[in-house]
Design an enzyme around this catalytic site. Structure first.
Site, PDB file in Angstrom:
ATOM      1  N   ARG A  45      35.518  17.186  30.396  1.00 26.84           N
ATOM      2  CA  ARG A  45      36.707  17.702  29.713  1.00 26.84           C
ATOM      3  C   ARG A  45      37.869  17.617  30.689  1.00 26.84           C
ATOM      4  NH1 ARG A  45      37.786  20.630  33.414  1.00 26.84           N
ATOM      5  NH2 ARG A  45      39.444  21.473  32.135  1.00 26.84           N
ATOM      6  N   ALA A  47      42.197  16.410  30.338  1.00 28.57           N
ATOM      7  CA  ALA A  47      42.829  15.231  29.736  1.00 28.57           C
ATOM      8  C   ALA A  47      42.576  13.911  30.493  1.00 28.57           C
ATOM      9  CB  ALA A  47      44.327  15.494  29.569  1.00 28.57           C
ATOM     10  N   ARG A  85      38.205  14.082  20.372  1.00 25.52           N
ATOM     11  CA  ARG A  85      39.073  15.255  20.573  1.00 25.52           C
ATOM     12  C   ARG A  85      40.522  14.830  20.279  1.00 25.52           C
ATOM     13  NH1 ARG A  85      38.118  18.856  25.694  1.00 25.52           N
ATOM     14  NH2 ARG A  85      39.009  20.391  24.259  1.00 25.52           N
ATOM     15  N   GLN A 192      36.997  27.934  31.513  1.00 23.74           N
ATOM     16  CA  GLN A 192      37.183  26.869  32.511  1.00 23.74           C
ATOM     17  C   GLN A 192      37.616  27.427  33.862  1.00 23.74           C
ATOM     18  OE1 GLN A 192      38.243  26.725  29.357  1.00 23.74           O
ATOM     19  NE2 GLN A 192      38.268  24.651  28.558  1.00 23.74           N
ATOM     20  N   ASP A 233      47.898  18.550  28.405  1.00 27.52           N
ATOM     21  CA  ASP A 233      47.108  17.634  27.564  1.00 27.52           C
ATOM     22  C   ASP A 233      47.996  16.635  26.845  1.00 27.52           C
ATOM     23  OD1 ASP A 233      45.361  20.206  27.841  1.00 27.52           O
ATOM     24  OD2 ASP A 233      44.057  18.507  27.405  1.00 27.52           O
ATOM     25  N   ASN A 243      48.912  22.534  26.358  1.00 24.40           N
ATOM     26  CA  ASN A 243      47.884  22.751  27.385  1.00 24.40           C
ATOM     27  C   ASN A 243      46.943  23.841  26.853  1.00 24.40           C
ATOM     28  OD1 ASN A 243      46.801  22.154  30.047  1.00 24.40           O
ATOM     29  ND2 ASN A 243      47.454  24.190  30.638  1.00 24.40           N
ATOM     30  N   LYS A 244      45.958  24.152  27.632  1.00 19.38           N
ATOM     31  CA  LYS A 244      44.916  25.101  27.222  1.00 19.38           C
ATOM     32  C   LYS A 244      45.497  26.373  26.610  1.00 19.38           C
ATOM     33  CE  LYS A 244      41.480  24.605  27.152  1.00 19.38           C
ATOM     34  NZ  LYS A 244      40.855  24.167  25.875  1.00 19.38           N
TER      35      LYS A 244
HETATM   36  O1  MRU Z   1      39.591  21.864  26.573  1.00 20.15           O
HETATM   37  P1  MRU Z   1      39.742  21.271  27.954  1.00 20.15           P
HETATM   38  O2  MRU Z   1      38.926  21.942  28.992  1.00 20.15           O
HETATM   39  O3  MRU Z   1      39.573  19.769  27.918  1.00 20.15           O
HETATM   40  O4  MRU Z   1      41.262  21.559  28.290  1.00 20.15           O
HETATM   41  C1  MRU Z   1      41.754  21.159  29.547  1.00 20.15           C
HETATM   42  C2  MRU Z   1      43.152  21.568  29.799  1.00 20.15           C
HETATM   43  O5  MRU Z   1      43.801  22.172  28.982  1.00 20.15           O
HETATM   44  C3  MRU Z   1      43.731  21.114  31.109  1.00 20.15           C
HETATM   45  O6  MRU Z   1      44.651  22.045  31.587  1.00 20.15           O
HETATM   46  C4  MRU Z   1      44.452  19.773  30.891  1.00 20.15           C
HETATM   47  O7  MRU Z   1      43.605  18.862  30.251  1.00 20.15           O
HETATM   48  C5  MRU Z   1      44.946  19.182  32.142  1.00 20.15           C
HETATM   49  S1  MRU Z   1      43.639  18.573  33.131  1.00 20.15           S
HETATM   50  C6  MRU Z   1      44.256  17.798  34.495  1.00 20.15           C
END
Ligand code: MRU
Length: 343
Positions: A45, A47, A85, A192, A233, A243-244
């Protein structure tokens, strides 16, 4: 040190991020369908990492596809990986890059095409590490010495091919000799921050402290936090940042308390086809990720739960966006376009 994702003669090998930090196990994906499942199930996981995985999935699919009707098989491989995704644009960026290469080679012998696709996927992985290092170099100067940096989710080596974006900035600042403390939000519901960020920083010998998401405002108000650094993302042309989930709340609280809020991301995370963040598709994940923690039920049976995996932080809360080509500041319509066209 762990490897997030690698191309090997046996297949695509990834560290299983659903098992960390309790178990450090690697899985080998031998088919493109297994790569697609690994992305969907969040074995990999983040991006940039899912972009690398998708490229390797395309290469793996092409490697095993028969000669007959190769065009149609290639399309199915790309469509399957693209359906995993919806939010992180790096996934689509990587698949498009693989498609462009394929189109440029059509008519060449099958083996040559397959070899070129495998090399391209490996190149995307190698470039991603270099890009993260450049993001780190460009962002290290923004991090105040002797203060605490707050981060949300995991935007580290685990979320990229290596080094990380937000954690890349932190790593580079530490490598420059800055004395930092890192606060990591635990990042419910998938955890995470708790499971990945503090584990990864610990592996590197960088001290970090875990807080729950609802503690962020308290610490931002305390004066201890020098800046917030997060990943992204997808970033729209006006600088809105997906983002998350929870990032938006942190950004608003940072602004309220006069703390700079930085976003670190590669150029491949920019989606200048979208004028604003309103049109960024937000992945909705299973309610069970909210009603259960690590498989254990924590809410009454049958209670409805929402689970948007991302939110969009309006550009007005973003102090700067750090990329491998430099640092963009408001107004983002101009600064992001300028970075994209900068060679
Ligand atoms: O759902 P995830 O764990 O894939 O989400 C990840 C994030 O939101 C990260 O902050 C984002 O992808 C940046 S990773 C360098």
């Amino acid at each position: 040190m762990f490897e997030t994702i690698q191309w090997t003669p046996d297949g695509v090998v990834m560290i299983d991020q659903t098992r960390l930090p309790l178990e450090e196990k690697y899985v080998t994906c031998r088919t493109y369908q297994e790569v697609a499942a690994a992305i969907r199930d969040m074995i990999i996981r983040g991006a940039p990492a899912i972009g690398v995985a998708a490229a390797m999935g395309v290469a793996l699919g092409a490697l095993h596809a028969g000669e007959a009707d190769f065009d149609r098989q290639f399309e199915t491989i790309c469509d399957t990986l693209a359906a995993t995704r919806p939010t992180a644009v790096n996934l689509f960026w990587a698949i498009e890059r693989m498609k462009r290469l394929y189109l440029s080679l059509r008519g060449r012998p099958g083996d040559e095409i397959r070899r070129a696709l495998v090399e391209e996927a490996q190149r995307i992985r190698g470039e991603d590490i270099e890009i993260c290092r450049a993001i780190g170099r460009n962002g290290a100067g923004l991090v105040p010495d002797g203060k605490t940096v707050l981060t949300h989710c995991n935007a580290g080596a685990l979320a990229t091919a290596g080094y990380g974006t937000a954690l890349g900035v932190i790593r580079a600042a530490v490598e420059c000799g800055k004395r930092l403390d890192v606060f990591a939000d635990e990042t419910r519901p998938f955890l995470q921050g708790a499971r990945l960020t503090v584990w990864e920083l610990d592996q590197d010998g960088i001290a970090s402290t875990l807080i729950t998401d609802n503690m962020a405002g308290h610490f931002l108000k305390s004066g201890r936090i020098g800046c917030v650094v997060v990943g992204a993302d997808r970033i729209a042309a006006n600088g809105d940042v997906a983002n998350k989930i929870g990032t938006y709340s942190v950004a608003v609280l940072a602004r309220e308390n006069g703390v700079p809020f930085y976003v670190a991301a590669p150029i491949s995370t920019l989606d200048l086809t979208l004028a604003s963040g309103d049109r960024i598709p937000i992945e909705q994940r299973a309610a069970s990720e909210v009603t259960h923690i690590l498989g254990r039920q924590v809410a009454p049976t049958g209670i409805p739960a929402e689970n948007p995996a991302f939110d969009v932080t309006p550009a007005r809360y973003v102090t700067a966006i750090v990329t491998e080509r430099g640092v963009a500041r408001p107004p983002y319509e101009e600064s992001l376009r300028e970075l994209v066209h900068r060679l």
